[in-house]
Every structure is written in C-alpha cells, then in structure tokens.
Scaffold this motif. Structure first.
Motif, PDB file in Angstrom:
ATOM      1  N   ILE B  51       0.813  -1.220   0.000  1.00  0.00           N
ATOM      2  CA  ILE B  51       0.000   0.000   0.000  1.00  0.00           C
ATOM      3  C   ILE B  51       0.849   1.274   0.000  1.00  0.00           C
ATOM      4  N   GLY B  52       2.027   1.187   0.628  1.00  0.00           N
ATOM      5  CA  GLY B  52       2.877   2.378   0.707  1.00  0.00           C
ATOM      6  C   GLY B  52       3.862   2.500  -0.450  1.00  0.00           C
ATOM      7  N   VAL B  53       3.887   1.528  -1.351  1.00  0.00           N
ATOM      8  CA  VAL B  53       4.846   1.579  -2.459  1.00  0.00           C
ATOM      9  C   VAL B  53       4.458   2.727  -3.399  1.00  0.00           C
ATOM     10  N   PRO B  54       5.412   3.625  -3.688  1.00  0.00           N
ATOM     11  CA  PRO B  54       5.069   4.793  -4.513  1.00  0.00           C
ATOM     12  C   PRO B  54       4.578   4.393  -5.902  1.00  0.00           C
ATOM     13  N   GLU B  55       3.789   5.304  -6.483  1.00  0.00           N
ATOM     14  CA  GLU B  55       3.188   5.015  -7.791  1.00  0.00           C
ATOM     15  C   GLU B  55       4.232   4.703  -8.855  1.00  0.00           C
ATOM     16  N   GLU B  56       5.373   5.420  -8.801  1.00  0.00           N
ATOM     17  CA  GLU B  56       6.380   5.211  -9.843  1.00  0.00           C
ATOM     18  C   GLU B  56       7.019   3.822  -9.734  1.00  0.00           C
ATOM     19  N   LEU B  57       6.822   3.163  -8.582  1.00  0.00           N
ATOM     20  CA  LEU B  57       7.356   1.803  -8.454  1.00  0.00           C
ATOM     21  C   LEU B  57       6.243   0.752  -8.538  1.00  0.00           C
ATOM     22  N   GLY B  58       5.065   1.185  -8.923  1.00  0.00           N
ATOM     23  CA  GLY B  58       3.990   0.225  -9.200  1.00  0.00           C
ATOM     24  C   GLY B  58       2.994   0.017  -8.086  1.00  0.00           C
ATOM     25  N   GLY B  59       3.110   0.800  -6.992  1.00  0.00           N
ATOM     26  CA  GLY B  59       2.134   0.664  -5.903  1.00  0.00           C
ATOM     27  C   GLY B  59       1.150   1.814  -5.934  1.00  0.00           C
ATOM     28  N   PRO B  60       0.205   1.835  -4.986  1.00  0.00           N
ATOM     29  CA  PRO B  60      -0.736   2.948  -4.953  1.00  0.00           C
ATOM     30  C   PRO B  60      -0.184   4.187  -4.232  1.00  0.00           C
ATOM     31  N   VAL B  88       3.885  -8.229   3.404  1.00  0.00           N
ATOM     32  CA  VAL B  88       4.257  -7.646   2.105  1.00  0.00           C
ATOM     33  C   VAL B  88       4.589  -6.162   2.273  1.00  0.00           C
ATOM     34  N   GLU B  89       3.854  -5.496   3.163  1.00  0.00           N
ATOM     35  CA  GLU B  89       4.111  -4.072   3.392  1.00  0.00           C
ATOM     36  C   GLU B  89       5.532  -3.856   3.940  1.00  0.00           C
ATOM     37  N   LEU B  90       5.922  -4.696   4.907  1.00  0.00           N
ATOM     38  CA  LEU B  90       7.260  -4.555   5.503  1.00  0.00           C
ATOM     39  C   LEU B  90       8.346  -4.812   4.471  1.00  0.00           C
ATOM     40  N   ILE B  91       8.195  -5.910   3.747  1.00  0.00           N
ATOM     41  CA  ILE B  91       9.215  -6.273   2.763  1.00  0.00           C
ATOM     42  C   ILE B  91       9.309  -5.206   1.672  1.00  0.00           C
ATOM     43  N   SER B  92       8.138  -4.733   1.209  1.00  0.00           N
ATOM     44  CA  SER B  92       8.192  -3.754   0.130  1.00  0.00           C
ATOM     45  C   SER B  92       8.737  -2.419   0.636  1.00  0.00           C
ATOM     46  N   THR B  93       8.452  -2.087   1.895  1.00  0.00           N
ATOM     47  CA  THR B  93       9.023  -0.861   2.462  1.00  0.00           C
ATOM     48  C   THR B  93      10.548  -0.960   2.505  1.00  0.00           C
ATOM     49  N   LEU B  94      11.053  -2.129   2.910  1.00  0.00           N
ATOM     50  CA  LEU B  94      12.510  -2.343   2.943  1.00  0.00           C
ATOM     51  C   LEU B  94      13.111  -2.189   1.551  1.00  0.00           C
ATOM     52  N   LEU B  95      12.433  -2.796   0.568  1.00  0.00           N
ATOM     53  CA  LEU B  95      12.949  -2.736  -0.807  1.00  0.00           C
ATOM     54  C   LEU B  95      12.922  -1.311  -1.365  1.00  0.00           C
ATOM     55  N   VAL B  96      11.827  -0.615  -1.083  1.00  0.00           N
ATOM     56  CA  VAL B  96      11.711   0.759  -1.584  1.00  0.00           C
ATOM     57  C   VAL B  96      12.792   1.632  -0.959  1.00  0.00           C
ATOM     58  N   ARG B  97      13.016   1.459   0.342  1.00  0.00           N
ATOM     59  CA  ARG B  97      13.968   2.333   1.039  1.00  0.00           C
ATOM     60  C   ARG B  97      15.425   1.965   0.767  1.00  0.00           C
ATOM     61  N   HIS B  98      15.690   0.669   0.695  1.00  0.00           N
ATOM     62  CA  HIS B  98      17.095   0.256   0.688  1.00  0.00           C
ATOM     63  C   HIS B  98      17.516  -0.528  -0.548  1.00  0.00           C
ATOM     64  N   GLY B  99      16.562  -0.941  -1.372  1.00  0.00           N
ATOM     65  CA  GLY B  99      16.903  -1.803  -2.499  1.00  0.00           C
ATOM     66  C   GLY B  99      17.577  -1.047  -3.639  1.00  0.00           C
ATOM     67  N   THR B 100      18.439  -1.739  -4.368  1.00  0.00           N
ATOM     68  CA  THR B 100      19.003  -1.149  -5.578  1.00  0.00           C
ATOM     69  C   THR B 100      17.956  -1.235  -6.675  1.00  0.00           C
ATOM     70  N   GLU B 101      18.223  -0.568  -7.781  1.00  0.00           N
ATOM     71  CA  GLU B 101      17.252  -0.568  -8.871  1.00  0.00           C
ATOM     72  C   GLU B 101      16.951  -1.998  -9.331  1.00  0.00           C
ATOM     73  N   SER B 102      17.995  -2.822  -9.409  1.00  0.00           N
ATOM     74  CA  SER B 102      17.758  -4.190  -9.885  1.00  0.00           C
ATOM     75  C   SER B 102      17.042  -5.031  -8.826  1.00  0.00           C
ATOM     76  N   GLN B 103      17.313  -4.767  -7.546  1.00  0.00           N
ATOM     77  CA  GLN B 103      16.596  -5.503  -6.502  1.00  0.00           C
ATOM     78  C   GLN B 103      15.112  -5.139  -6.482  1.00  0.00           C
ATOM     79  N   ARG B 104      14.821  -3.868  -6.778  1.00  0.00           N
ATOM     80  CA  ARG B 104      13.425  -3.429  -6.758  1.00  0.00           C
ATOM     81  C   ARG B 104      12.609  -4.015  -7.907  1.00  0.00           C
ATOM     82  N   LYS B 105      13.303  -4.618  -8.864  1.00  0.00           N
ATOM     83  CA  LYS B 105      12.579  -5.171 -10.015  1.00  0.00           C
ATOM     84  C   LYS B 105      11.610  -6.277  -9.612  1.00  0.00           C
ATOM     85  N   ILE B 106      11.828  -6.873  -8.445  1.00  0.00           N
ATOM     86  CA  ILE B 106      10.904  -7.939  -8.019  1.00  0.00           C
ATOM     87  C   ILE B 106       9.629  -7.379  -7.363  1.00  0.00           C
TER      88      ILE B 106
END
Lengths: 253, 380
Positions: B51-60, B88-106
């Motif tokens: 839910i917190g994933v920004p729109e540019e990364l495919g979330g709402p 999913v919220e926790l994992i996606s928050t971690l990825l959004v905050r700390h993931g590299t561009e290629s890690q965020r691809k998942i």
C-alpha cells in the motif's frame, strides 16, 4: 461513442433509516451515504463498454448537495474519465424531484452531446423510477428501461429488458437513454491504485444558477411513516388447523 | 472523522471486499490451515498489497494512516489475511527504502503475490533479543555463503524469496548484521514442517535451514552491517500494522456480540436487555475505539515525520491487550456457543492472542514506552 452516467448520492443500503419526528421525510443528517446501487451498475456497464473499445469517454454527473462530490470521486475511481457536479442545495435533507433532475440532465446533454445516457432505473431512496423516462421524453430520444443486457452495434443499442413475467428484447437507435436493472452486471470493487488516479481526474463544479433550470418542487410530501412492525408468527398443531387458519383467519384460500 | 475523502474511499472499498469475500471464508481457512491463494490474487488486483509503495514503483503510494485503515478492515475479515498484507508491506518498504534498482525489479511480482516472500529474523536463541542470531553470511569471492537456521517464519512453507537477517561480522554487535535477499528454491535451503498454531491458522509458519547457500553479489540489501538498523527502521510501521490488526479482530468480535445479543433470548427477552450484557458490549466498544484512536495517532505521527516510537509501542501494546480481553468478552456474550469451534468469536479469541507476542512482545513495548518516557520526558 460518449456515455453520460448520472449518479445519485443516496442513503447507504446498509443503513437502518429513521423517519423524521415531523413525518416530512427520512432523517439524513449524519447518515452514511453512498452511490445509488443501480447507478453503480450503469457506470460499470459504461466502463465495460469503454474497455471493450465501444465507448471513447465516460462522463459521470450528479446533482444535489456538494457532498455528492464524494460519490463522483467514487465514479472516477470506478473508471469514469471525468465528472460534473451540479450543486443545487447546501441542505443534506433536500431532495430533487425526478423532473428537476431530468431537466438538469437535459441541459447537460445539450453541452456534452453524449451518444448514450446510461443510468440506474431508480434511486433506492425514493424509488421513483421516473428520471430516465422523463429525460428521454424531454430530449425526444428513444428509451430502453430495466436493462439486463446491452449490446451496442451500428449506431443502435439492443437491450434486453426485465419486464413482468419475462424478458423483452428491443432495439433503440442512438442517442438513447438506457436504465440499468439489477442483473445487468456486478459492479467491480474500486482498486486502491484507481482511487489514487481518480484524484487527478477532472471534476467540474457548476451551480444550479449557472444551468438555468427551475427545480421548484411540484410534489408535496404529506406524510412519511415507518413500515408496520411485523407481528410474531403462530405455531399450528396440525395440517387441518393450518388450513382452517389460512381459510378463516388469513383469508388466502 | 479522522480520515480524508481518499482514506474513506479506501476504507469503503476494502470493507465491501472484506464483507463479501474474506469474512465468509475465515472459518474454513482456520479449520483447514490453508494458504488462501485465490483471495490473495483478488487482493492483488485491488492493490491491497504494498500500500505504501510509490506510484512510480507500481504501488498505490498511500500513507501509513491509510495502511492502518486497510489492516484493520482486512483483519476484521480474517487476521491471517491481514498479516499477509502486513508482511508484504514490511518487505516492500525495505525494498523501496534500501533496495538497488535491480533488486526493486521484483516489487511488481511481490505486490501481485506471484512471488511470495518471508521475513526471516527469529532463531531458536534469538527471539525478542535479535542480537543473538547465529545465522552467518561469509564472504566468498564477490558473493556470500549463508549458513544457519530460522524458526517461526511466516510464509516459510510457501515462500519464494526470503529476506534473511544474518551476521556478517562476529565482533561488531548490532552493527555486524546484514539483510540478504535469498532464493528459497536454491540448493542448500531446507524447509522445516509447518507449525500448527493456536490462532491465525491460515498463516503458514515454519522453519528454514541454510547449508552453504551461495548468494550472489546482488543479494545484499542496503549496506553491509546495516541489517539491524534497517530492521528497526520499519518497526514503527510494523507495530502500527499489528495494532490495527488487533483492533480489527476486536471489532469483528464486537459486531458478532452485538448481533447475537440482539437475537438470543433467555428468560423471555433478548439478552441485550440485560444490563450485565450491555456493560460487556459498552466496554468492548469504548476500548476498541480507544485502541483505534491510538493507532490513528501513531500512524499520523509517522506520516508527519514526527518521532513515533512511543506512540507506536503504545498503540501496539494497548491494542493487543485490548483485543485479547475484549474478544474474551465476545465469547462471554455468546456463552457456551462462544466456546464451540465454528462460531466466529471462538476463532477471534484464539487469533487475538498472538498480537500480544509478535512484532515485539507487549512486555518489550512497555519497556520501550518507559525508556522513551524517562529519556524524553512525560509529554509526548
């Protein structure tokens, strides 16, 4: 093809309504409101027609208090491209009569020039079932009411209507007014990303004075009463007793 | 009244989905301990994951308060399903905050539930005290080799990708831990049996064992040695999520209790006419509302960028304790029926208990509240 979908803000169908102490109507202050379910069905159909490539634009319109903005936002989140609000009052207890709504819609049709007006067959608050018919009459358009299936082809709509005792299929040339019945479709849930996107869609606001339509009420509410309380049933001891009661007490056989 | 127009809309759409799809399915899911893929697919379509994933990364791209609203509603339907959303919220928050561009691809795969994730922290010797973990990742060429084991991991029996906390430096304490993104289908990964739990039984929980699991250079999330810090950085949001989940369970209990009290008759009248039952209902309602407001306050603090630690712990602690106490009341209103499998309140009481334990026990929450009080003063 451009579709105009009128939507009404009504008491949510889950709310247990209360009659105002003076009997002038139902108390609407502080009550949860949502989109009229039949309008939701009409909008869903319009959005599906757009998804099928049969429509190019879906415009949702509403007339009433400013809070109908929320209803239009829901319409935008469901897939309408833009919305128009005609503010007619600031009192949430005010309701527009079908003729007033039909006249407002007729004005909007003049400027919007839709090919199809797709709307609920009635609103669940007053159950008037008149606005669509009146609008078609004012516009001089064909109408297909109580639709359970709509097919658009070659500038005409083939509509299956739910009539007493069965189904009737008719063909109306466009432009036309089609009103949706319960079984036309099952409206989608609004998705969270679409709620976000709806924030950016245009919502135009007009005042009734801009439209120049006379909405003075023609009807007078004489009395509003709660439905009679259902009384408890009776247990019968035998079939004979049941038949006796149905015959002599209930008078149904 | 605390929610804006958009948050109200999110509440509405989630509520109607929960009432139509989730709540009616909860009893069977609890009984069968089944992973409800078909419901998760529908939730993914509605955008109820990440839910917190920004729109540019495919979330709402919604804020924490909206997340809290969604979590309460989902949990009112079934806590296990809300907990999947929280994970999913926790994992996606971690990825959004700390993931590299290629890690965020998942991210799109995670948000659509095509890729199931697990957050792998707990070990036999490291529960509340995370610094005790023994899982290690040692440098190997330009990658790492992972060894160790995790227990009680949500989704472990079904997950595709683990976010695994491992020690990368034995001597650096909390600064010697890192988080790795691990393919759980890789060689050397072994899954333990599924645990059979008291409540939230549709959540698949089990152990994971890592033996010489080779990780590529892209497996490290964020910086080496920052694993503990990253984990702590999402804790506030995690606690708001669990607090909301607890409120949702209690709210379902209240709804069931009010309905039942209005239909069940004893001594010739509805039991709702007895003051003893009325007081139970009133206490449930006021405590649920109090917990909800604590959640809203904590979530709003996060959204405004304020120090939210104390508020989040208060919300989590109060809501968890409240949920256990008030679902017990719901059982009480139902009397004997409330003790029988198949009645919703019996499940709710079991589902509530874990909210006092996971995401930091309520004893730890009290320690945090006291620590914050003594450090920063009595005013929040």
């Amino acid at each position: 093809m451009k579709i105009l979908v009128p939507v009404k803000r009504v008491v949510d169908y889950n709310v247990k309504v209360r009659v105002k102490a003076d009997g002038s109507g139902v108390d609407l202050s502080g009550v949860k409101m949502s989109m009229n379910p039949f309008d939701e069905i009409a909008l869903e159909e319009a959005v599906r027609l757009k998804e099928k490539g049969l429509a190019t634009e879906v415009v949702a319109v509403s007339a009433g208090v400013g809070q109908a903005r929320d209803t239009l936002r829901t319409a935008l989140a469901m897939g309408a491209d833009r919305a128009i609000l005609v503010e007619t009052s600031t009192d949430v207890n005010d309701d527009l009569e079908p003729l007033a709504v039909a006249k407002i819609l007729a004005k909007l049709v003049e400027t919007e020039k839709p090919d199809l007006v797709l709307m609920g067959k009635q609103a669940i608050d007053n159950d008037m079932n008149a606005t669509g018919q009146m609008l078609a009459a004012l516009l001089g358009w064909g109408q297909a009411t109580f639709a359970s299936q709509v097919d658009i082809k070659d500038g005409a709509a083939t509509v299956t209507r739910e009539v007493d005792g069965g189904l009737q299929t008719i063909r109306v040339n466009l432009p036309a007014v089609v009103t949706a019945d319960l079984r036309l479709n099952e409206p989608r849930y609004v998705s969270l990303p679409n709620i976000m996107k709806a924030k950016k869609k245009p919502l135009e606001e007009k005042k009734i004075s801009d439209i120049g339509v006379d909405i003075t009420p023609r009807l007078q509410v004489v009395r509003t009463v709660e439905p009679a309380q259902r009384s408890a049933g009776v247990k019968v001891g035998s079939v004979d007793e049941l038949i006796e009661k149905l015959k002599n007490q209930a008078g149904v056989i | 009244m605390f929610l804006n127009e958009v948050q109200e809309q999110v509440l509405e759409t989630t509520r109607s989905f929960v009432d139509a799809v989730i709540r009616p399915a909860a009893e069977a899911l609890d009984r069968e301990e089944r992973f409800p893929s078909e419901i998760y697919d529908q939730m993914a379509e509605l955008g109820l994951f990440g839910i917190g994933v920004p729109e540019e990364l495919g979330g709402p791209g919604f804020d924490t308060l909206t997340y809290a609203v969604v979590m309460e509603e989902l949990s009112r339907g079934y806590a296990s399903i809300a907990d999947q959303c929280g994970l999913v919220e926790l994992i996606s928050t971690l990825l959004v905050r700390h993931g590299t561009e290629s890690q965020r691809k998942i991210l799109p795969e995670i948000l659509s539930m095509r890729r199931k994730v697990a957050y792998c922290i707990t070990e036999p010797e490291a529960g509340t005290d995370v610094s005790g973990i023994r899982t290690t990742a040692e440098r190997d060429g330009n990658g790492w080799v992972l060894n160790g084991g995790k227990i009680w991991i949500h989704n472990a029996p079904v997950a595709d990708t683990g976010f695994v906390l491992a020690r990368t430096n034995k001597d650096a304490g909390n600064r010697g831990m890192s988080i790795f993104i691990v393919d759980l289908h890789a060689q050397g990964v072994d899954r333990g049996p599924k645990e059979h739990k008291m409540g939230q039984r549709a959540s698949q929980v089990g152990g994971l064992d890592f033996q010489d699991v080779r990780l590529g250079p892209d497996a490290l999330l964020g910086e080496e040695g920052r694993g503990f810090h990253m984990m702590m950085s999402v804790l506030d949001k995690g606690r708001v999520g669990i607090a909301s989940l607890a409120v949702g369970i209690a709210q379902a209990g209240l709804e069931a209790a009010v309905d039942y009290a209005g239909t069940r008759k004893q001594f010739g009248k509805h039991i709702s006419e007895f003051q003893g039952v009325q007081w139970l209902l009133a206490d449930m309602a006021k405590d649920i509302e109090a917990a909800r407001l604590l959640v809203y306050s904590a979530a709003s603090k996060i959204d405004r960028g304020l120090d939210a630690t104390r508020s989040c712990s208060m919300a989590k602690c109060f809501a968890g304790d409240m949920a256990v106490a008030r679902t017990a009341d719901a059982v009480q209103v139902f009397g004997g029926s409330g003790y029988i499998r198949g009645f919703e309140v019996e499940r709710l009481y079991r589902d509530a208990k874990i909210t006092q334990i996971y995401e930091g026990t309520n004893q730890i929450q009290r320690m945090i509240i006291a620590r914050e009080l003594l450090r920063k003063g009595a005013r929040s």
